[in-house]
Design a protein around this motif. Structure first.
Motif, PDB file in Angstrom:
ATOM      1  N   ILE A  50      91.713  33.286  46.637  1.00  0.00           N
ATOM      2  CA  ILE A  50      91.022  32.541  45.577  1.00  0.00           C
ATOM      3  C   ILE A  50      90.855  33.427  44.343  1.00  0.00           C
ATOM      4  CG2 ILE A  50      88.842  31.459  44.903  1.00  0.00           C
ATOM      5  CD1 ILE A  50      88.616  30.443  47.803  1.00  0.00           C
ATOM      6  N   GLU A  51      90.438  34.672  44.557  1.00  0.00           N
ATOM      7  CA  GLU A  51      90.272  35.583  43.417  1.00  0.00           C
ATOM      8  C   GLU A  51      91.605  35.809  42.694  1.00  0.00           C
ATOM      9  OE1 GLU A  51      88.438  39.050  45.072  1.00  0.00           O
ATOM     10  OE2 GLU A  51      86.473  38.073  45.254  1.00  0.00           O
ATOM     11  N   ARG A  52      92.685  35.952  43.454  1.00  0.00           N
ATOM     12  CA  ARG A  52      94.014  36.136  42.854  1.00  0.00           C
ATOM     13  C   ARG A  52      94.394  34.915  42.023  1.00  0.00           C
ATOM     14  NH1 ARG A  52      97.338  35.852  47.279  1.00  0.00           N
ATOM     15  NH2 ARG A  52      97.404  33.653  46.801  1.00  0.00           N
ATOM     16  N   ASP A  53      94.186  33.719  42.572  1.00  0.00           N
ATOM     17  CA  ASP A  53      94.535  32.492  41.852  1.00  0.00           C
ATOM     18  C   ASP A  53      93.687  32.313  40.596  1.00  0.00           C
ATOM     19  OD1 ASP A  53      96.467  31.934  43.737  1.00  0.00           O
ATOM     20  OD2 ASP A  53      95.257  30.444  44.809  1.00  0.00           O
ATOM     21  N   VAL A  54      92.398  32.648  40.689  1.00  0.00           N
ATOM     22  CA  VAL A  54      91.501  32.531  39.539  1.00  0.00           C
ATOM     23  C   VAL A  54      91.960  33.467  38.421  1.00  0.00           C
ATOM     24  CG1 VAL A  54      89.158  33.099  38.758  1.00  0.00           C
ATOM     25  CG2 VAL A  54      89.489  31.693  40.800  1.00  0.00           C
ATOM     26  N   LEU A  55      92.269  34.712  38.763  1.00  0.00           N
ATOM     27  CA  LEU A  55      92.717  35.676  37.760  1.00  0.00           C
ATOM     28  C   LEU A  55      94.095  35.319  37.208  1.00  0.00           C
ATOM     29  CD1 LEU A  55      91.466  38.982  39.405  1.00  0.00           C
ATOM     30  CD2 LEU A  55      90.500  37.793  37.425  1.00  0.00           C
ATOM     31  N   HIS A  56      94.962  34.797  38.065  1.00  0.00           N
ATOM     32  CA  HIS A  56      96.285  34.372  37.614  1.00  0.00           C
ATOM     33  C   HIS A  56      96.169  33.229  36.598  1.00  0.00           C
ATOM     34  CE1 HIS A  56     100.357  32.426  38.288  1.00  0.00           C
ATOM     35  NE2 HIS A  56     100.626  33.594  37.742  1.00  0.00           N
ATOM     36  N   CYS A  57      95.298  32.281  36.903  1.00  0.00           N
ATOM     37  CA  CYS A  57      95.072  31.156  35.989  1.00  0.00           C
ATOM     38  C   CYS A  57      94.571  31.669  34.642  1.00  0.00           C
ATOM     39  CB  CYS A  57      94.061  30.179  36.591  1.00  0.00           C
ATOM     40  SG  CYS A  57      93.619  28.804  35.500  1.00  0.00           S
ATOM     41  N   TYR A  58      93.632  32.600  34.664  1.00  0.00           N
ATOM     42  CA  TYR A  58      93.090  33.132  33.410  1.00  0.00           C
ATOM     43  C   TYR A  58      94.165  33.855  32.609  1.00  0.00           C
ATOM     44  CZ  TYR A  58      89.883  35.305  30.125  1.00  0.00           C
ATOM     45  OH  TYR A  58      89.245  35.707  28.979  1.00  0.00           O
ATOM     46  N   ALA A  59      95.005  34.615  33.308  1.00  0.00           N
ATOM     47  CA  ALA A  59      96.063  35.366  32.628  1.00  0.00           C
ATOM     48  C   ALA A  59      97.120  34.443  32.026  1.00  0.00           C
ATOM     49  CB  ALA A  59      96.720  36.338  33.611  1.00  0.00           C
ATOM     50  N   VAL A  60      97.462  33.382  32.735  1.00  0.00           N
ATOM     51  CA  VAL A  60      98.538  32.493  32.287  1.00  0.00           C
ATOM     52  C   VAL A  60      98.032  31.422  31.310  1.00  0.00           C
ATOM     53  CG1 VAL A  60     100.175  30.735  33.090  1.00  0.00           C
ATOM     54  CG2 VAL A  60      99.924  32.864  34.360  1.00  0.00           C
ATOM     55  N   GLU A  61      96.886  30.825  31.624  1.00  0.00           N
ATOM     56  CA  GLU A  61      96.416  29.677  30.846  1.00  0.00           C
ATOM     57  C   GLU A  61      95.319  30.014  29.839  1.00  0.00           C
ATOM     58  OE1 GLU A  61      95.884  26.090  33.156  1.00  0.00           O
ATOM     59  OE2 GLU A  61      97.050  26.961  34.804  1.00  0.00           O
ATOM     60  N   GLY A  62      94.727  31.210  29.968  1.00  0.00           N
ATOM     61  CA  GLY A  62      93.704  31.619  29.014  1.00  0.00           C
ATOM     62  C   GLY A  62      92.305  31.146  29.334  1.00  0.00           C
TER      63      GLY A  62
END
Length: 109
Positions: A50-62
């Protein structure tokens, strides 16, 4: 030859039963311990995913994901919802959400 008394035979039978019960209890304790460890590892893996997906979303989508369903839909998060309850509380689009994972049912013991 020495004659075997009835009491000696019963003593050996009782000892055999006690040994069997002792081994059975040790086996069941071992299985329970392995199960508990497995559930703990699954919970750690879910937290990491979940933490990986949350950070990935922030990095990709802002922005951080607005909900857990958003992560499931856009990032493919899958987990056992009968074993784990995920409390996902978004704070803001630019603040890391509060994530709590709880074990449910018998597994939480």
């Amino acid at each position: 030859m020495r004659k075997v008394r009835k009491g000696e035979i019963l003593g050996h039978i009782h000892l055999s039963y006690l040994a069997f019960v002792g081994l059975l209890v040790a086996f069941l304790f071992g299985i329970t311990s392995v199960n508990r460890t497995t559930i703990e590892k699954q919970q750690e893996s879910l937290q990491t995913a979940i933490e990986r997906d949350v950070l990935h979303c922030y990095a990709v989508e802002g922005f951080y994901p607005p909900s857990l369903d958003y992560i499931k839909e856009h990032y493919g998060l899958i987990y056992d919802e009968e074993t784990f309850f995920v409390d996902y509380k978004p704070v803001g689009s630019n603040i890391m959400p509060d994530i709590t994972i709880l074990r449910m049912g018998k597994e939480s013991e």
